[in-house]
Design a protein around this motif. Structure first.
Motif, short mmCIF file in Angstrom:
data_model
loop_
_atom_site.label_atom_id
_atom_site.label_comp_id
_atom_site.label_asym_id
_atom_site.label_seq_id
_atom_site.Cartn_x
_atom_site.Cartn_y
_atom_site.Cartn_z
N ALA A 220 0.63 3.96 -2.90
CA ALA A 220 0.26 5.33 -2.57
C ALA A 220 1.44 6.29 -2.75
O ALA A 220 1.26 7.40 -3.26
CB ALA A 220 -0.25 5.40 -1.13
N THR B 176 -3.07 -5.05 -1.41
CA THR B 176 -2.98 -3.86 -0.57
C THR B 176 -3.80 -4.07 0.70
O THR B 176 -4.45 -5.10 0.89
CB THR B 176 -3.49 -2.63 -1.34
OG1 THR B 176 -4.84 -2.86 -1.75
CG2 THR B 176 -2.64 -2.37 -2.57
N THR C 153 0.83 -1.21 0.00
CA THR C 153 0.00 0.00 0.00
C THR C 153 0.86 1.25 0.00
O THR C 153 0.55 2.23 -0.70
CB THR C 153 -0.93 0.00 1.23
OG1 THR C 153 -1.67 -1.21 1.26
CG2 THR C 153 -1.89 1.16 1.17
N PHE C 154 1.94 1.25 0.78
CA PHE C 154 2.84 2.40 0.76
C PHE C 154 3.51 2.55 -0.61
O PHE C 154 3.72 3.68 -1.09
CB PHE C 154 3.91 2.25 1.84
CG PHE C 154 3.52 2.87 3.15
CD1 PHE C 154 3.32 4.23 3.26
CD2 PHE C 154 3.35 2.08 4.29
CE1 PHE C 154 2.95 4.81 4.47
CE2 PHE C 154 2.98 2.64 5.49
CZ PHE C 154 2.78 4.00 5.59
N CYS D 151 -5.34 6.44 -3.07
CA CYS D 151 -4.60 5.20 -3.29
C CYS D 151 -4.65 4.30 -2.06
O CYS D 151 -4.73 3.07 -2.18
CB CYS D 151 -3.15 5.51 -3.66
SG CYS D 151 -2.93 6.37 -5.23
N TRP D 152 -4.59 4.89 -0.89
CA TRP D 152 -4.61 4.10 0.34
C TRP D 152 -5.93 3.36 0.50
O TRP D 152 -5.96 2.21 0.94
CB TRP D 152 -4.36 5.01 1.53
CG TRP D 152 -4.17 4.28 2.82
CD1 TRP D 152 -5.14 3.85 3.68
CD2 TRP D 152 -2.92 3.88 3.40
NE1 TRP D 152 -4.57 3.22 4.76
CE2 TRP D 152 -3.21 3.22 4.61
CE3 TRP D 152 -1.59 4.04 3.01
CZ2 TRP D 152 -2.23 2.71 5.43
CZ3 TRP D 152 -0.61 3.53 3.83
CH2 TRP D 152 -0.92 2.87 5.02
N ASN D 153 -7.03 4.02 0.15
CA ASN D 153 -8.35 3.42 0.33
C ASN D 153 -8.88 2.72 -0.91
O ASN D 153 -10.00 2.19 -0.88
CB ASN D 153 -9.36 4.50 0.75
CG ASN D 153 -9.02 5.14 2.08
OD1 ASN D 153 -8.59 4.46 3.00
ND2 ASN D 153 -9.20 6.45 2.17
N VAL E 215 -3.14 6.62 8.11
CA VAL E 215 -3.83 7.74 7.46
C VAL E 215 -4.15 8.83 8.47
O VAL E 215 -3.99 10.03 8.19
CB VAL E 215 -5.10 7.24 6.76
CG1 VAL E 215 -5.85 8.39 6.12
CG2 VAL E 215 -4.77 6.18 5.72
#
Length: 300
Positions: A101, A248, A97-98, A229-231, A278
């Motif tokens: 994002a 992710t 995920t990092f 991008c994170w969600n 977040v």
């Protein structure tokens, strides 16, 4: 004569504390006025904070208690968070995920800032038409072009990875271009003209003059893209579903909830762990984020 003065003295002493209620009156009215003025804000705050508190309390409950109507945990089971790491690949999902994002946000800024600068500062034929095309792209749902875009990435043998979600950011983002352009048109042209008089090129003017002044807007669009991008769940589900190594947090959390549908304490603990980065990022960047959102879009 003392018999006559003593009752009056006692009556004066008895009536001396009378002004206290009068002093408390204005303070009470101020408190009631504040409550009446901010009643809607307090109610909305409780509506938003309530679910978060419920998730936090459920995350430290035992498995048996989560199936009851109790709202307060009998015992604080902090080991639920360790169980989440033991029963899932949370660290691997966090790294993916990092990567998604971070690179997606960096590529978006790298490609969107020059486009927004050109639309805000350069005068060329078709400038309004190009801006209209950007607005049109904002209205186009991504699901409309999902099938042809997926076929392109499948022919490039990149399905099963996150690169089909990261590489398109090199072509810019319509929403980010729009917000940046709206902020850049508010910067007086005298700054760029003074830089050109000093012999600065367009690239140097952008780097040395415009970017420092546009820092709030850049931070705002950067946080918007990072949170998106994170969600994001649809993108990883479409491209990385077949390869668990590239999942992710959103995709992994959905799978974790399906496997532990009865153990709500573990599900809520995993949800808190996913939300924590977040919240931390927004806590440290909220000042510049709010400033960028406030200043963006003032002038058309």
């Amino acid at each position: 004569m003392t018999a006559l003065t003593t009752p009056t003295t006692r009556s004066a002493e008895a009536t001396s504390p009378a002004p206290r209620p009068a002093a408390r009156g204005p303070r009470v009215r101020v408190i009631l006025y504040w409550i009446a003025t901010h009643a809607l804000a307090v109610a909305l705050s409780l509506m938003f904070i309530g679910p978060l508190v419920f998730v936090a309390l459920t995350a430290v409950m035992s498995t048996d208690q989560t199936l009851t109507a109790d709202l307060w945990p009998d015992t604080w089971n902090w080991g639920n968070f360790a169980d989440v790491f033991a029963r899932s690949r949370l660290l691997a999902w966090l790294g993916n995920t990092f990567l998604y994002a971070g690179l997606g946000t960096a590529f978006m800024l790298l490609s969107s800032i020059p486009v927004a600068y050109a639309m805000a500062r350069f005068r060329f034929r078709g400038r309004r038409l190009a801006f209209l095309a950007v607005i049109t792209m904002m209205m186009l749902p991504p699901q409309v072009v999902a099938v042809p875009v997926y076929l392109i990435w499948a022919r490039l043998d990149l399905t099963g990875t996150l690169w089909p979600l990261i590489l398109p950011m090199l072509l810019g983002d319509a929403f980010s271009i729009f917000l940046l352009r709206q902020f850049l048109v508010t910067i007086p042209r005298e700054y760029t003209e003074a830089a050109r008089v000093d012999g600065c090129s367009d690239f140097r003017t952008l780097v040395r003059v415009i970017l420092p002044m546009a820092r709030p807007a850049i931070a705002a669009v950067g946080l918007f893209q990072f949170f998106y991008c994170w969600n994001d769940y649809y993108g990883p589900l479409l491209y990385a579903q077949t390869n668990e190594e590239n999942w992710t947090l959103s995709l992994g959390l959905a799978s974790f909830r399906a496997l532990h549908s009865v153990q709500w304490n573990l599900t809520m603990a995993a949800t808190l762990l996913v939300m924590a980065p977040v919240i931390i990022v927004f806590f440290f960047a909220q000042k510049v984020f709010i400033e960028g959102v406030t200043l963006t879009g003032v002038k058309g």
